[in-house]
Design a protein around this motif. Structure first.
Motif, short mmCIF file in Angstrom:
data_model
loop_
_atom_site.label_atom_id
_atom_site.label_comp_id
_atom_site.label_asym_id
_atom_site.label_seq_id
_atom_site.Cartn_x
_atom_site.Cartn_y
_atom_site.Cartn_z
N PRO A 1 0.83 -1.20 0.00
CA PRO A 1 0.00 0.00 0.00
C PRO A 1 0.86 1.25 0.00
CG PRO A 1 0.09 -0.95 2.19
CD PRO A 1 0.82 -1.90 1.28
N SER A 2 0.36 2.31 -0.57
CA SER A 2 1.06 3.59 -0.47
C SER A 2 0.73 4.18 0.90
CB SER A 2 0.62 4.52 -1.59
OG SER A 2 -0.75 4.76 -1.51
N ALA A 3 1.62 5.04 1.38
CA ALA A 3 1.42 5.62 2.71
C ALA A 3 0.23 6.57 2.69
CB ALA A 3 2.67 6.35 3.16
N PRO A 4 -0.77 6.31 3.50
CA PRO A 4 -1.91 7.21 3.58
C PRO A 4 -1.53 8.48 4.35
CG PRO A 4 -2.19 5.38 5.10
CD PRO A 4 -0.92 5.13 4.34
N ALA A 5 -2.31 9.51 4.19
CA ALA A 5 -2.08 10.77 4.87
C ALA A 5 -2.66 10.75 6.28
CB ALA A 5 -2.72 11.90 4.06
N VAL A 6 -2.13 11.63 7.13
CA VAL A 6 -2.67 11.78 8.48
C VAL A 6 -4.16 12.11 8.38
CG1 VAL A 6 -2.58 13.18 10.59
CG2 VAL A 6 -0.45 12.45 9.47
N ASP A 7 -4.94 11.51 9.23
CA ASP A 7 -6.40 11.64 9.32
C ASP A 7 -7.15 10.85 8.25
OD1 ASP A 7 -6.59 13.07 11.70
OD2 ASP A 7 -6.34 14.98 10.67
N SER A 8 -6.43 10.15 7.36
CA SER A 8 -7.16 9.30 6.43
C SER A 8 -7.67 8.07 7.17
CB SER A 8 -6.29 8.92 5.22
OG SER A 8 -5.17 8.17 5.63
N THR A 9 -8.69 7.47 6.64
CA THR A 9 -9.33 6.33 7.30
C THR A 9 -9.46 5.18 6.32
OG1 THR A 9 -11.53 7.13 6.74
CG2 THR A 9 -10.65 7.79 8.89
N ALA A 10 -9.59 4.00 6.87
CA ALA A 10 -9.91 2.82 6.08
C ALA A 10 -11.42 2.62 6.13
CB ALA A 10 -9.21 1.60 6.65
N PRO A 11 -12.00 2.01 5.10
CA PRO A 11 -13.43 1.72 5.17
C PRO A 11 -13.72 0.81 6.38
CG PRO A 11 -12.59 1.33 2.96
CD PRO A 11 -11.40 1.57 3.84
N ALA A 12 -14.77 1.11 7.09
CA ALA A 12 -15.16 0.28 8.24
C ALA A 12 -15.56 -1.10 7.76
CB ALA A 12 -16.31 0.93 9.00
N ARG A 13 -15.38 -2.08 8.64
CA ARG A 13 -15.77 -3.46 8.31
C ARG A 13 -16.54 -4.05 9.48
NH1 ARG A 13 -11.17 -7.53 7.09
NH2 ARG A 13 -10.92 -6.21 5.27
N ASP A 14 -17.66 -4.70 9.16
CA ASP A 14 -18.49 -5.34 10.18
C ASP A 14 -18.16 -6.82 10.29
OD1 ASP A 14 -19.90 -2.99 10.71
OD2 ASP A 14 -21.40 -3.42 9.18
N TYR A 15 -18.19 -7.32 11.52
CA TYR A 15 -18.03 -8.74 11.82
C TYR A 15 -19.21 -9.16 12.68
CZ TYR A 15 -13.17 -8.05 10.43
OH TYR A 15 -12.03 -7.75 9.73
N GLY A 16 -19.84 -10.26 12.30
CA GLY A 16 -20.92 -10.77 13.12
C GLY A 16 -22.20 -10.93 12.34
N PRO A 17 -23.26 -11.26 13.05
CA PRO A 17 -23.29 -11.36 14.52
C PRO A 17 -22.40 -12.51 15.02
CG PRO A 17 -25.37 -12.12 13.60
CD PRO A 17 -24.55 -11.59 12.45
N LEU A 18 -21.70 -12.23 16.12
CA LEU A 18 -20.83 -13.23 16.72
C LEU A 18 -21.70 -14.26 17.45
CD1 LEU A 18 -17.99 -10.94 18.06
CD2 LEU A 18 -18.15 -12.12 15.88
N THR A 19 -21.22 -15.50 17.45
CA THR A 19 -22.00 -16.59 18.02
C THR A 19 -21.17 -17.36 19.05
OG1 THR A 19 -21.29 -18.22 16.38
CG2 THR A 19 -23.25 -16.87 15.83
#
Length: 140
Positions: free
Chosen positions: A6-24
Motif C-alpha cells: 500500500p502507499s502511505a496514507p495521509a494523516v487523518d485518512s481512514t480505512a473503510p469500516a468493516r463489520d463482523y458478526g453477529p458473533l456466536t
C-alpha cells in the motif's frame, strides 16, 4: 483494502469500516480450540450465568484478532512493526463488531514511511470493545 504494497496514507485518512458478526457462541468455541483458551466463561452458559454473567462472552483475543486482521488487510501484514491492544468491554453472542481505523502520524524512516494508526472495534450499542494502536513501515 489490500495487503499488497500500500502507499502511505495521509494523516487523518481512514480505512473503510468493516463489520463482523453477529458473533456466536459457536465462534467462541472454535476460537477456544484454536487458541487453547478453554475458560468455560466463553462456551458454557450455565457456568457463565453461575458466575454472574448474563451469558457466555467472547475471548478478548478473538476481538483483538478481528481488529488485527482488519488492520493488516488495510496496511499489510508484512509491514506491521507494533500492535498494542486495550480491552474495554465484553463482547456477547449476537454482537456485531465494526472495525475502523484512522492514520494519526506518518514519519519518513530509512526504508520507508512509518504509519501510526488508531484502531477500534465498536459494538452495535455504540460502546467500544477493543482499541489498538499500531505502527506499519510501508516501503518507499
Amino acid at each position: 483494502m489490500t495487503a499488497t504494497a500500500p502507499s502511505a496514507p495521509a494523516v487523518d485518512s481512514t480505512a473503510p469500516a468493516r463489520d463482523y458478526g453477529p458473533l456466536t457462541t459457536q465462534m467462541f468455541v472454535r476460537y477456544a480450540g484454536a487458541s487453547g483458551d478453554f475458560n468455560p466463561m466463553h462456551y458454557d452458559d450455565v457456568q457463565a450465568r453461575g458466575a454472574g454473567y448474563p451469558s457466555v462472552f467472547a475471548q478478548g483475543m478473538l476481538s483483538a484478532g478481528l481488529l488485527a486482521g482488519y488492520a493488516v488487510d488495510w496496511l499489510g501484514a508484512e509491514n506491521v512493526r507494533r500492535f498494542r491492544v486495550r480491552f474495554r468491554e465484553q463482547v456477547w453472542p449476537g454482537d456485531m463488531l465494526t472495525c475502523s481505523g484512522r492514520v494519526t502520524a506518518v514519519e519518513e524512516r530509512d526504508g520507508g514511511r512509518l504509519v501510526t494508526v488508531e484502531l477500534a472495534a465498536g459494538r452495535q450499542t455504540g460502546a467500544v470493545a477493543v482499541t489498538a494502536t499500531a505502527d506499519f513501515l510501508l516501503p518507499a
